[in-house]
Design a protein around this motif. Sequence first.
Motif, PDB file in Angstrom:
ATOM      1  N   VAL A 353       0.840  -1.193   0.000  1.00  0.00           N
ATOM      2  CA  VAL A 353       0.000   0.000   0.000  1.00  0.00           C
ATOM      3  C   VAL A 353       0.879   1.250   0.000  1.00  0.00           C
ATOM      4  O   VAL A 353       1.864   1.338   0.746  1.00  0.00           O
ATOM      5  CB  VAL A 353      -0.950   0.003   1.215  1.00  0.00           C
ATOM      6  N   TRP A 354       0.505   2.204  -0.843  1.00  0.00           N
ATOM      7  CA  TRP A 354       1.250   3.445  -1.038  1.00  0.00           C
ATOM      8  C   TRP A 354       0.310   4.639  -0.936  1.00  0.00           C
ATOM      9  O   TRP A 354      -0.909   4.498  -1.026  1.00  0.00           O
ATOM     10  CB  TRP A 354       1.917   3.456  -2.415  1.00  0.00           C
ATOM     11  N   GLN A 355       0.911   5.827  -0.785  1.00  0.00           N
ATOM     12  CA  GLN A 355       0.136   7.069  -0.759  1.00  0.00           C
ATOM     13  C   GLN A 355       0.878   8.150  -1.537  1.00  0.00           C
ATOM     14  O   GLN A 355       2.106   8.237  -1.495  1.00  0.00           O
ATOM     15  CB  GLN A 355      -0.095   7.543   0.676  1.00  0.00           C
ATOM     16  N   GLY A 361       3.996  15.024  -6.252  1.00  0.00           N
ATOM     17  CA  GLY A 361       5.024  14.667  -5.290  1.00  0.00           C
ATOM     18  C   GLY A 361       5.359  13.197  -5.373  1.00  0.00           C
ATOM     19  O   GLY A 361       4.756  12.434  -6.138  1.00  0.00           O
ATOM     20  N   ALA A 362       6.323  12.799  -4.572  1.00  0.00           N
ATOM     21  CA  ALA A 362       6.790  11.424  -4.594  1.00  0.00           C
ATOM     22  C   ALA A 362       5.871  10.533  -3.763  1.00  0.00           C
ATOM     23  O   ALA A 362       5.505  10.888  -2.639  1.00  0.00           O
ATOM     24  CB  ALA A 362       8.214  11.353  -4.050  1.00  0.00           C
ATOM     25  N   PRO A 363       5.494   9.354  -4.274  1.00  0.00           N
ATOM     26  CA  PRO A 363       4.720   8.409  -3.463  1.00  0.00           C
ATOM     27  C   PRO A 363       5.553   7.899  -2.291  1.00  0.00           C
ATOM     28  O   PRO A 363       6.785   7.860  -2.347  1.00  0.00           O
ATOM     29  CB  PRO A 363       4.407   7.274  -4.445  1.00  0.00           C
ATOM     30  N   ARG A 364       4.888   7.517  -1.220  1.00  0.00           N
ATOM     31  CA  ARG A 364       5.582   6.899  -0.095  1.00  0.00           C
ATOM     32  C   ARG A 364       4.891   5.589   0.269  1.00  0.00           C
ATOM     33  O   ARG A 364       3.660   5.467   0.201  1.00  0.00           O
ATOM     34  CB  ARG A 364       5.647   7.826   1.118  1.00  0.00           C
ATOM     35  N   ALA A 365       5.700   4.614   0.612  1.00  0.00           N
ATOM     36  CA  ALA A 365       5.186   3.296   0.967  1.00  0.00           C
ATOM     37  C   ALA A 365       4.574   3.342   2.363  1.00  0.00           C
ATOM     38  O   ALA A 365       5.190   3.830   3.309  1.00  0.00           O
ATOM     39  CB  ALA A 365       6.300   2.269   0.915  1.00  0.00           C
ATOM     40  N   LEU A 366       3.350   2.824   2.489  1.00  0.00           N
ATOM     41  CA  LEU A 366       2.700   2.715   3.789  1.00  0.00           C
ATOM     42  C   LEU A 366       2.842   1.320   4.377  1.00  0.00           C
ATOM     43  O   LEU A 366       2.617   1.122   5.562  1.00  0.00           O
ATOM     44  CB  LEU A 366       1.216   3.068   3.672  1.00  0.00           C
ATOM     45  N   SER A 367       3.171   0.341   3.531  1.00  0.00           N
ATOM     46  CA  SER A 367       3.405  -1.011   4.018  1.00  0.00           C
ATOM     47  C   SER A 367       4.554  -1.623   3.235  1.00  0.00           C
ATOM     48  O   SER A 367       4.891  -1.166   2.139  1.00  0.00           O
ATOM     49  CB  SER A 367       2.143  -1.875   3.885  1.00  0.00           C
ATOM     50  N   ILE A 399      -2.771  -0.425   8.748  1.00  0.00           N
ATOM     51  CA  ILE A 399      -1.526  -0.074   8.065  1.00  0.00           C
ATOM     52  C   ILE A 399      -0.717   0.846   8.968  1.00  0.00           C
ATOM     53  O   ILE A 399      -1.077   1.993   9.211  1.00  0.00           O
ATOM     54  CB  ILE A 399      -1.805   0.609   6.713  1.00  0.00           C
ATOM     55  N   ASP A 400       0.380   0.303   9.494  1.00  0.00           N
ATOM     56  CA  ASP A 400       1.296   1.043  10.344  1.00  0.00           C
ATOM     57  C   ASP A 400       2.702   0.782   9.803  1.00  0.00           C
ATOM     58  O   ASP A 400       2.870   0.174   8.749  1.00  0.00           O
ATOM     59  CB  ASP A 400       1.156   0.556  11.792  1.00  0.00           C
ATOM     60  N   LYS A 401       3.729   1.251  10.512  1.00  0.00           N
ATOM     61  CA  LYS A 401       5.089   0.920  10.101  1.00  0.00           C
ATOM     62  C   LYS A 401       5.241  -0.595  10.010  1.00  0.00           C
ATOM     63  O   LYS A 401       5.930  -1.119   9.144  1.00  0.00           O
ATOM     64  CB  LYS A 401       6.095   1.515  11.088  1.00  0.00           C
ATOM     65  N   ASN A 402       4.596  -1.288  10.935  1.00  0.00           N
ATOM     66  CA  ASN A 402       4.423  -2.732  10.854  1.00  0.00           C
ATOM     67  C   ASN A 402       2.925  -2.999  10.813  1.00  0.00           C
ATOM     68  O   ASN A 402       2.135  -2.277  11.425  1.00  0.00           O
ATOM     69  CB  ASN A 402       5.051  -3.440  12.059  1.00  0.00           C
ATOM     70  N   LEU A 403       2.529  -4.030  10.109  1.00  0.00           N
ATOM     71  CA  LEU A 403       1.112  -4.353  10.049  1.00  0.00           C
ATOM     72  C   LEU A 403       0.593  -4.721  11.431  1.00  0.00           C
ATOM     73  O   LEU A 403       1.244  -5.458  12.178  1.00  0.00           O
ATOM     74  CB  LEU A 403       0.874  -5.520   9.100  1.00  0.00           C
ATOM     75  N   VAL A 404      -0.571  -4.205  11.763  1.00  0.00           N
ATOM     76  CA  VAL A 404      -1.196  -4.511  13.047  1.00  0.00           C
ATOM     77  C   VAL A 404      -2.497  -5.245  12.764  1.00  0.00           C
ATOM     78  O   VAL A 404      -3.508  -4.632  12.410  1.00  0.00           O
ATOM     79  CB  VAL A 404      -1.470  -3.231  13.857  1.00  0.00           C
TER      80      VAL A 404
END
Length: 674
Positions: A353-355, A361-367, A399-404
């Motif tokens: 998952v990305w945003q 702007g540049a996409p950033r990874a959420l997972s 979706i967190d830095k680690n999946l919860v």
Amino acid sequence: MLKILLFSVALGLSSMAVAAPDALETALSLPVAGDLVGAQDVVRFAWVENAAGVRNIWVADKGKPARKLTAYTQDDGVELYELAFSRDGTKLAYVHGGDAEFPDGKIPNAALATATPEQQLYVTTLDGSAPVLIGQGHAPVFAPTSDAVAFTRKNELWLWRTGGKAERIASLTGTIDRLQWSPDGSKLLFVEDRQDHSFIGLMDVNGTSLAYLGPDLGHSVEPIFSPDGTRIAFISYVDPPAAAAPDGGPYWSLRLADVSSRAVRTLWSAPAGTGGQFAATRSQNLFWGAGDTLVFPWERTGWLHPYAIDATKGGVPRDLTPGVFEVDSFLLTPDRRNLVYAANAIDLERRHVWQVALAGGAPRALSKGGGTETYPTFGGDTLVATATDVTRPAYPAVIDKNLVPLGDVPQATGFVTPETVLLKAEDGGEVHAQLFRPKGPGPHPALIFVHGGPRRQMLPGFHPSSYYSNSYILNQHFAAEGYTVLSVNYRSGTGYGLAFREAPGIARGGATEYRDVLAAGRWLAARSDVDPKRIGIWGGSWGGYLTALALARNSDLFAVGVDFHGVHTMLRNIENNVSPDAQAAARQLQWQSSPMGAIGTWRSPVLLIHGDDDHNVDFTQSLLLARELAARRIPHEELVFPNERHGFLRYADWLQSYRAADDFLAKTLKPPYK
């Protein structure tokens, strides 16, 4: 910033070992989550969990343990689907019964009940009280005020208000899709599908006024209101005709309608060439973002990406997610300023998952990680996705830095980690695959697995789809028994771009995807740890077709096969826009692309498995093949499930069919640990 919350679920399930007695049964009974939805204004999620064929709805609230909302206990083949929250999250509507894939069709009765189950629509207030049965139908959608539900029943529109009875407000000609309310709650917007064409319908909630917006000689789909409710955007497309030039078109456009005047204009038309044909993701495909921005999918670069365009001025669309990858699904953040999407960026074999901001702007990874996360969903301002990995079937996770995970997630133990491999077909085409290595030095018997669709992509782990989640379990089971298993992502599948999906000569046009299957079989045969005389093949649907084609064309390589509900003759009518001679040539090519077209060289044994209420691949496809096999004394066995659908609705039928496949293959291939 997205708020990250923790949830818990008291599932009471422990890890399950593949190597334990009844390992296949144990693994297939792992719970699989699907149909994840979130409330718009509050942090609340709901999903359907299928555990050994028993389907129930679970709900997760902010700061509280998740709870099971329903209390079904039987593997009865009755589906739960089309969950829908009220905007404030106080109510949940859902459908019990019918076929989630064909909700307006004949109702299935896979458990052979003496009375066919009904398609029933319920609304529950989530406070522990009994759900209210509001009628027969599906596709529920709550009014903005949360006090009414619109829904469909075949070609009818119905309306239920809290405390009252459901009333039919319209009878239409076609079936109804994408039903939604206007922001002020006064109108209903929908797609009316009339099979060879479709219209965008707009109707007053009181049923006194019906209009079709810009009806034309094609399909109008994906309608969406502007945030203020004064305009409607939708996509209009036509299918290219038979024998059309690759650079023909344009075949699709974005249209805008004024709600007051019903006037429609074309905002933008796709140019000819790459992306000239409309391609969609598996979720909603048109969104109205902040700054009067429309977001829609396009394959202009040969890869399916979301693009942005000014909803008033039009202009040249902007690729929001440039790169060599495919976007699987996408949506907007609650403030409509950012795009959230699932894509196989960085690694084509996995989705994360990305945003990215709509403004650029540049996409950033959420997972990230070794699993797959897809179908992102918001509940309030919290983001959840459906996640899988090597040992865990589909589960909802924040979706967190680690999946919860939304609670404890049971997982299989003893599974091997599939290795991604890249092969070459004889014509130079790339073949993507996953290799399941067995224990021990070999030489091992081997199996090719071919997925269905064919618009699918298998992953190096559990698949979000329950059908392919089950296939993955069987491949792991085969590896545990001592088979070397190769799961093949052949051309015409998804995940690897437009050129791969629409490769020349696929399907009825020459079956070129079989070249990839043949290359995979030969790759296995050349390995020192594989016995080249003990290679089999199995698959379902289009994979059943390729299994049958492999046995018909190359019984010298494929010693045995298992064919789940496959297509065996590719003959179908040709459009009347080509000459009779061209039609005859096309029909001949269809025949040559069919297993029936090569049945004269079929020698290897096969197990045919099919449910006789299949609405995807007609049961007659297996009837036809079985007769021809019998006439030629080709060894074959049959397993038929009366009343069962294409993707079996009962866990018991999956288990019986997989055990039958296991036993049948073992008779010829003789795995060491069976």
